[in-house]
Design a protein around this motif. Structure first.
Motif, PDB file in Angstrom:
ATOM      1  N   THR A   1      -9.703  -0.279  -0.088  1.00 23.34           N
ATOM      2  CA  THR A   1      -8.268  -0.536   0.082  1.00 23.34           C
ATOM      3  C   THR A   1      -8.055  -1.914   0.689  1.00 23.34           C
ATOM      4  N   HIS A   2      -8.843  -2.247   1.692  1.00 14.99           N
ATOM      5  CA  HIS A   2      -8.732  -3.562   2.331  1.00 14.99           C
ATOM      6  C   HIS A   2      -9.021  -4.680   1.329  1.00 14.99           C
ATOM      7  N   ARG A   3     -10.091  -4.530   0.536  1.00 17.20           N
ATOM      8  CA  ARG A   3     -10.430  -5.558  -0.461  1.00 17.20           C
ATOM      9  C   ARG A   3      -9.311  -5.707  -1.484  1.00 17.20           C
TER      10      ARG A   3
ATOM     11  N   LYS B   1      -6.107  -5.058  -1.036  1.00 19.60           N
ATOM     12  CA  LYS B   1      -4.960  -5.713  -0.394  1.00 19.60           C
ATOM     13  C   LYS B   1      -5.189  -7.216  -0.250  1.00 19.60           C
TER      14      LYS B   1
ATOM     15  N   THR C   1     -11.436   4.171  -0.701  1.00 11.31           N
ATOM     16  CA  THR C   1     -11.983   4.179   0.649  1.00 11.31           C
ATOM     17  C   THR C   1     -11.263   3.115   1.463  1.00 11.31           C
ATOM     18  N   PRO C   2     -11.314   3.201   2.780  1.00 12.44           N
ATOM     19  CA  PRO C   2     -10.665   2.166   3.598  1.00 12.44           C
ATOM     20  C   PRO C   2     -11.158   0.748   3.277  1.00 12.44           C
ATOM     21  N   ALA C   3     -12.453   0.589   3.054  1.00 18.03           N
ATOM     22  CA  ALA C   3     -12.989  -0.740   2.734  1.00 18.03           C
ATOM     23  C   ALA C   3     -12.467  -1.240   1.387  1.00 18.03           C
TER      24      ALA C   3
ATOM     25  N   PHE D   1      -5.596   2.982  -5.917  1.00 22.11           N
ATOM     26  CA  PHE D   1      -4.903   2.326  -4.812  1.00 22.11           C
ATOM     27  C   PHE D   1      -3.517   2.935  -4.622  1.00 22.11           C
TER      28      PHE D   1
ATOM     29  N   GLY E   1      -3.624   6.328  -3.167  1.00 29.40           N
ATOM     30  CA  GLY E   1      -4.246   6.423  -1.848  1.00 29.40           C
ATOM     31  C   GLY E   1      -5.622   7.055  -1.869  1.00 29.40           C
ATOM     32  N   GLU E   2      -6.349   6.864  -2.969  1.00 26.40           N
ATOM     33  CA  GLU E   2      -7.655   7.498  -3.131  1.00 26.40           C
ATOM     34  C   GLU E   2      -8.833   6.556  -2.893  1.00 26.40           C
TER      35      GLU E   2
END
Length: 124
Positions: A40-42, A44, A36-38, A30, A33-34
């Motif tokens: 990262t969202h979870r 956050k 996946t977008p999904a 996290f 920045g490695e």
């Protein structure tokens, strides 16, 4: 008709079981920045509710920033470098790219090839 005014209940901090927290690998990914977008969202969404994981992310960011800024001052112990060098020298060479397309040799090679193919399809 009388209206009763209700005061909102104070929210208690949410408790998470140990397996619900972000793993050390997820925290590092996290911060770097490695994810996946999904993912990262979870992460956050989880950190909105979890002060423990927010703190872990803050500590990881601090450590990463410190390593970036002080990289010239950080040296690995010579014993560690020697051990890692010995490991690298003693490891046999792995398969090359040309070996990946070659048919497996012998019965055990074919069984191993089939086993790996089944594992790959299950993990996808």
């Amino acid at each position: 008709m009388s209206q009763t005014h209700q005061t909102p209940k104070a929210r208690r901090p949410r408790k998470f079981a140990s397996q619900e927290h972000l793993s050390a690998e997820a925290v590092a990914s996290f911060v770097d920045g490695e994810l996946t977008p999904a993912a990262t969202h979870r992460a956050k969404v989880h950190m909105v509710h979890c002060t423990e994981c927010r703190g872990e992310v803050d500590r990881q960011r601090f450590a990463a920033d410190r390593l970036r800024s002080d990289s010239e001052d950080i040296q690995a112990p010579s014993e560690l470098v020697q051990k890692l060098t010995r490991i690298a020298v003693s490891c046999p060479a792995g398969p090359g790219a040309e070996d990946l397309d070659r048919e497996p040799e012998g019965f055990l090679g074919k069984v191993d090839y089939l086993y790996r193919a089944v594992r790959r399809t299950r993990t996808r």
